[in-house]
Design an enzyme around this catalytic site. Structure first.
Site, PDB file in Angstrom:
ATOM      1  N   GLU A 129     -13.643  -2.266  -2.395  1.00  0.00           N
ATOM      2  CA  GLU A 129     -13.643  -2.958  -1.100  1.00  0.00           C
ATOM      3  C   GLU A 129     -12.323  -2.740  -0.370  1.00  0.00           C
ATOM      4  O   GLU A 129     -12.298  -2.517   0.849  1.00  0.00           O
ATOM      5  CB  GLU A 129     -13.907  -4.454  -1.315  1.00  0.00           C
ATOM      6  CG  GLU A 129     -15.330  -4.747  -1.746  1.00  0.00           C
ATOM      7  CD  GLU A 129     -15.550  -6.211  -2.114  1.00  0.00           C
ATOM      8  OE1 GLU A 129     -16.703  -6.650  -2.111  1.00  0.00           O
ATOM      9  OE2 GLU A 129     -14.557  -6.916  -2.404  1.00  0.00           O
TER      10      GLU A 129
ATOM     11  N   SER B 201     -10.973 -17.840  -7.144  1.00  0.00           N
ATOM     12  CA  SER B 201     -10.214 -19.072  -7.356  1.00  0.00           C
ATOM     13  C   SER B 201     -11.137 -20.242  -7.684  1.00  0.00           C
ATOM     14  O   SER B 201     -10.696 -21.255  -8.220  1.00  0.00           O
ATOM     15  CB  SER B 201      -9.394 -19.401  -6.102  1.00  0.00           C
ATOM     16  OG  SER B 201     -10.257 -19.627  -4.991  1.00  0.00           O
TER      17      SER B 201
ATOM     18  N   THR C  11     -32.900   5.892  -1.690  1.00  0.00           N
ATOM     19  CA  THR C  11     -32.777   6.199  -0.270  1.00  0.00           C
ATOM     20  C   THR C  11     -33.105   4.927   0.497  1.00  0.00           C
ATOM     21  O   THR C  11     -34.042   4.204   0.129  1.00  0.00           O
ATOM     22  CB  THR C  11     -33.722   7.341   0.158  1.00  0.00           C
ATOM     23  OG1 THR C  11     -35.075   6.998  -0.150  1.00  0.00           O
ATOM     24  CG2 THR C  11     -33.360   8.636  -0.569  1.00  0.00           C
ATOM     25  N   HIS C  12     -32.340   4.655   1.530  1.00  0.00           N
ATOM     26  CA  HIS C  12     -32.464   3.391   2.285  1.00  0.00           C
ATOM     27  C   HIS C  12     -32.205   2.183   1.389  1.00  0.00           C
ATOM     28  O   HIS C  12     -32.620   1.065   1.702  1.00  0.00           O
ATOM     29  CB  HIS C  12     -33.851   3.253   2.934  1.00  0.00           C
ATOM     30  CG  HIS C  12     -34.247   4.409   3.787  1.00  0.00           C
ATOM     31  ND1 HIS C  12     -33.868   4.527   5.107  1.00  0.00           N
ATOM     32  CD2 HIS C  12     -34.967   5.522   3.497  1.00  0.00           C
ATOM     33  CE1 HIS C  12     -34.359   5.655   5.596  1.00  0.00           C
ATOM     34  NE2 HIS C  12     -35.020   6.283   4.636  1.00  0.00           N
TER      35      HIS C  12
ATOM     36  N   TYR D 183       0.813  -1.214   0.000  1.00  0.00           N
ATOM     37  CA  TYR D 183       0.000   0.000   0.000  1.00  0.00           C
ATOM     38  C   TYR D 183       0.852   1.273   0.000  1.00  0.00           C
ATOM     39  O   TYR D 183       0.377   2.339   0.397  1.00  0.00           O
ATOM     40  CB  TYR D 183      -0.944   0.000   1.201  1.00  0.00           C
ATOM     41  CG  TYR D 183      -1.843  -1.216   1.241  1.00  0.00           C
ATOM     42  CD1 TYR D 183      -2.588  -1.590   0.125  1.00  0.00           C
ATOM     43  CD2 TYR D 183      -1.933  -2.007   2.382  1.00  0.00           C
ATOM     44  CE1 TYR D 183      -3.395  -2.707   0.136  1.00  0.00           C
ATOM     45  CE2 TYR D 183      -2.753  -3.127   2.410  1.00  0.00           C
ATOM     46  CZ  TYR D 183      -3.477  -3.470   1.280  1.00  0.00           C
ATOM     47  OH  TYR D 183      -4.279  -4.586   1.308  1.00  0.00           O
TER      48      TYR D 183
ATOM     49  N   LYS E  51     -16.579 -14.664 -11.980  1.00  0.00           N
ATOM     50  CA  LYS E  51     -16.646 -13.536 -11.064  1.00  0.00           C
ATOM     51  C   LYS E  51     -15.821 -12.330 -11.525  1.00  0.00           C
ATOM     52  O   LYS E  51     -14.680 -12.462 -11.940  1.00  0.00           O
ATOM     53  CB  LYS E  51     -16.170 -13.951  -9.661  1.00  0.00           C
ATOM     54  CG  LYS E  51     -17.056 -14.954  -8.947  1.00  0.00           C
ATOM     55  CD  LYS E  51     -18.445 -14.422  -8.667  1.00  0.00           C
ATOM     56  CE  LYS E  51     -18.483 -13.312  -7.637  1.00  0.00           C
ATOM     57  NZ  LYS E  51     -18.151 -13.774  -6.292  1.00  0.00           N
TER      58      LYS E  51
ATOM     59  N   ARG F  93      20.477   4.381  24.131  1.00  0.00           N
ATOM     60  CA  ARG F  93      19.027   4.328  24.324  1.00  0.00           C
ATOM     61  C   ARG F  93      18.402   5.707  24.080  1.00  0.00           C
ATOM     62  O   ARG F  93      17.416   6.080  24.706  1.00  0.00           O
ATOM     63  CB  ARG F  93      18.663   3.830  25.730  1.00  0.00           C
ATOM     64  CG  ARG F  93      19.058   2.392  26.014  1.00  0.00           C
ATOM     65  CD  ARG F  93      18.201   1.424  25.157  1.00  0.00           C
ATOM     66  NE  ARG F  93      18.363   0.055  25.593  1.00  0.00           N
ATOM     67  CZ  ARG F  93      19.218  -0.811  25.062  1.00  0.00           C
ATOM     68  NH1 ARG F  93      20.025  -0.414  24.086  1.00  0.00           N
ATOM     69  NH2 ARG F  93      19.294  -2.041  25.503  1.00  0.00           N
ATOM     70  N   HIS F  94      18.977   6.468  23.164  1.00  0.00           N
ATOM     71  CA  HIS F  94      18.473   7.806  22.853  1.00  0.00           C
ATOM     72  C   HIS F  94      18.791   8.082  21.390  1.00  0.00           C
ATOM     73  O   HIS F  94      19.956   8.216  21.010  1.00  0.00           O
ATOM     74  CB  HIS F  94      19.140   8.851  23.756  1.00  0.00           C
ATOM     75  CG  HIS F  94      18.436  10.183  23.757  1.00  0.00           C
ATOM     76  ND1 HIS F  94      18.416  11.006  22.657  1.00  0.00           N
ATOM     77  CD2 HIS F  94      17.749  10.835  24.739  1.00  0.00           C
ATOM     78  CE1 HIS F  94      17.737  12.107  22.955  1.00  0.00           C
ATOM     79  NE2 HIS F  94      17.313  12.022  24.209  1.00  0.00           N
TER      80      HIS F  94
ATOM     81  N   SER G  85      16.217  17.689  22.351  1.00  0.00           N
ATOM     82  CA  SER G  85      15.889  16.730  21.286  1.00  0.00           C
ATOM     83  C   SER G  85      14.612  17.102  20.545  1.00  0.00           C
ATOM     84  O   SER G  85      14.540  17.013  19.307  1.00  0.00           O
ATOM     85  CB  SER G  85      15.742  15.325  21.876  1.00  0.00           C
ATOM     86  OG  SER G  85      16.947  14.907  22.463  1.00  0.00           O
TER      87      SER G  85
END
Length: 435
Positions: free
Chosen positions: A280, A268, A145-146, A5, A273, A72-73, A99
């Site tokens: 989606e 598959s 609608t709906h 992506y 299809k 560690r920084h 920092s």
């Protein structure tokens, strides 16, 4: 974000190496500001400029990460690796800074650049939507609608509505970019203990950023929350359009289809299809962007002048959200550019509910003739329900009803059942949106 992506140009912005390049941009801008203020001598500044042109590549990144294992920084590890390349004159680098001065100011650079890429992708999408709206102006289709047939609209108006929405997203994005295009070089807790407002202003001007007028040790995260919720709102617009496209591709509707490439497979198990996979996919990715916006809002409340509970969140959502937004807009533009419109199915669907969409026109005509609204409503509803059950054509049933036909007459009924009536104000809406 996973490679699937990630579009290359946006992915390149968020590499480890490019983050270090942004940090170096900020450090150099601070040095130049100190030099302008007379603190860093001319010779030292020239040496800094000359010795910081080394490539910030995988080798440099690996060295920073190696040092970070010990310190560690991450910022100290970065500065240590820089010192190894630059030598003694590096004592002027990071002068007076904490920092967050470097990290938050670099964030301003990176978010502004990411926002520009998202904006460019949004502009492309707007062009595609505008073309669809113009190409299909006047093309009647069923409005729902709906999920139930309501009254006719045009496919052009559908697309024009989405164009108008994404134009609003463009305005919001620009505002959010302006809000996040800031930096801070105010030192620990934001009081300029070892820096000055003049140095801050000079450095940020060199970087093309605005000064955050009241920073603590960090830029306040309402700015970031605004940016990421703007991306989330835009993702909601993407999903709204994708939901519409998914519905239009259902077998029973089939008014549009995603492009289907030669050699593409839909299932598959079932060779027949052709699925709305792009729409989606984008519906799902929009959920991630909305979730990340919530995380950005959670980052607003920090302890006192700062803590780092926001840091781990932002290491994920800053690249992921901008990468996803860029991908979504680009993929949506591609889907729409290759969308197959099927006018004959639009016409078929208009007729499939016995033209019951004319019911309001008949109701209005009866009211205009002098009938009370509720009496007219019951007369029309009685015939409409009969047409639903017996699948009779509504205009024929109305013409055969002596009470209605006798009251309105054949000429008035011809006017009532004119399909062109539904598009009589289409030009007004187009002018409002497109000018």
């Amino acid at each position: 974000m996973i490679e699937r992506y990630t579009r290359p140009e946006m992915g390149a912005l968020w590499t480890q190496e490019n983050k270090f390049r942004a940090w170096m941009e900020v450090e150099l801008a601070v040095c130049r500001a100190w030099h302008k203020a007379g603190v860093i001598p001319k010779e030292a500044m020239a040496e800094i400029e000359a010795k910081t042109v080394f490539p910030i590549d995988e080798s440099f990144s690996a060295r920073v990460l190696e040092i970070e294992e010990r310190t560690r920084h991450d910022v100290i590890a970065f500065l240590t690796a820089v010192e190894e390349r630059v030598g003694p004159v590096s004592r002027f680098i990071h002068l007076g800074c904490t920092s967050s001065d470097i990290v938050d100011t670099a964030n301003g650079l990176l978010l502004a650049r990411a926002g520009s890429m998202v904006g460019n992708a949004l502009d492309v999408l707007l062009d595609v939507l505008r073309k669809l709206a113009l190409d299909h102006k006047g093309r009647l289709c069923m409005g729902r609608t709906h999920g139930v047939h309501a009254e006719p609209t045009s496919f052009g108006l559908k697309m024009l509505g989405f164009y108008a929405e994404f134009a609003r997203h463009r305005v919001r994005l620009q505002q959010a970019m302006d809000d996040v295009r800031v930096g801070k070089l105010s030192g620990a807790v934001g009081t300029y203990t070892a820096l000055t407002p003049d140095v801050e202003e000079t450095a940020l001007e060199l970087l093309g950023l605005r000064v955050d007028p009241v920073s603590t040790q960090i830029v306040q995260r309402d700015r970031y929350a605004n940016f990421f919720t703007t991306l989330a709102l835009m993702a909601g617009g993407v999903e709204r359009l994708c939901v519409e496209l998914r519905h239009l591709q259902r077998t029973e509707v089939r008014e549009a289809e995603e492009g289907f490439a030669k050699g593409q497979k839909g299932s598959s198990a079932m060779p027949h299809k052709k699925n709305p996979i792009s729409a989606e996919n984008m519906s799902g990715l929009a959920r991630l962007l909305r979730g990340n916006a919530l995380a950005a809002m959670e980052d607003q409340a920090l302890w006192h002048e700062r803590d780092i509970s926001h840091s781990s969140v932002e290491r994920v959502i800053m690249p992921d959200s901008t990468i996803l937004a860029h991908y979504l807009l680009s993929r949506l533009a591609g889907l729409l550019r290759n969308l197959r419109i099927i006018p004959e199915n639009m016409e078929r669907n208009l007729k499939s509910s016995q033209q019951l969409f004319f019911s309001q026109r008949v109701l209005t005509a009866l009211v205009e003739s002098g009938l009370q609204r509720q009496e007219a409503y019951e007369m029309v509803q009685r015939i409409a329900m009969l047409c639903w059950e017996e699948r009779r054509d509504f205009p024929d049933a109305v013409r055969a009803d002596s009470a209605i036909a006798g009251r309105l007459g054949a000429d008035r009924l011809d006017e009532v059942f004119d399909m062109g009536f539904y598009l009589r104000h289409e030009d007004v809406v187009y002018t409002r949106v497109l000018g």
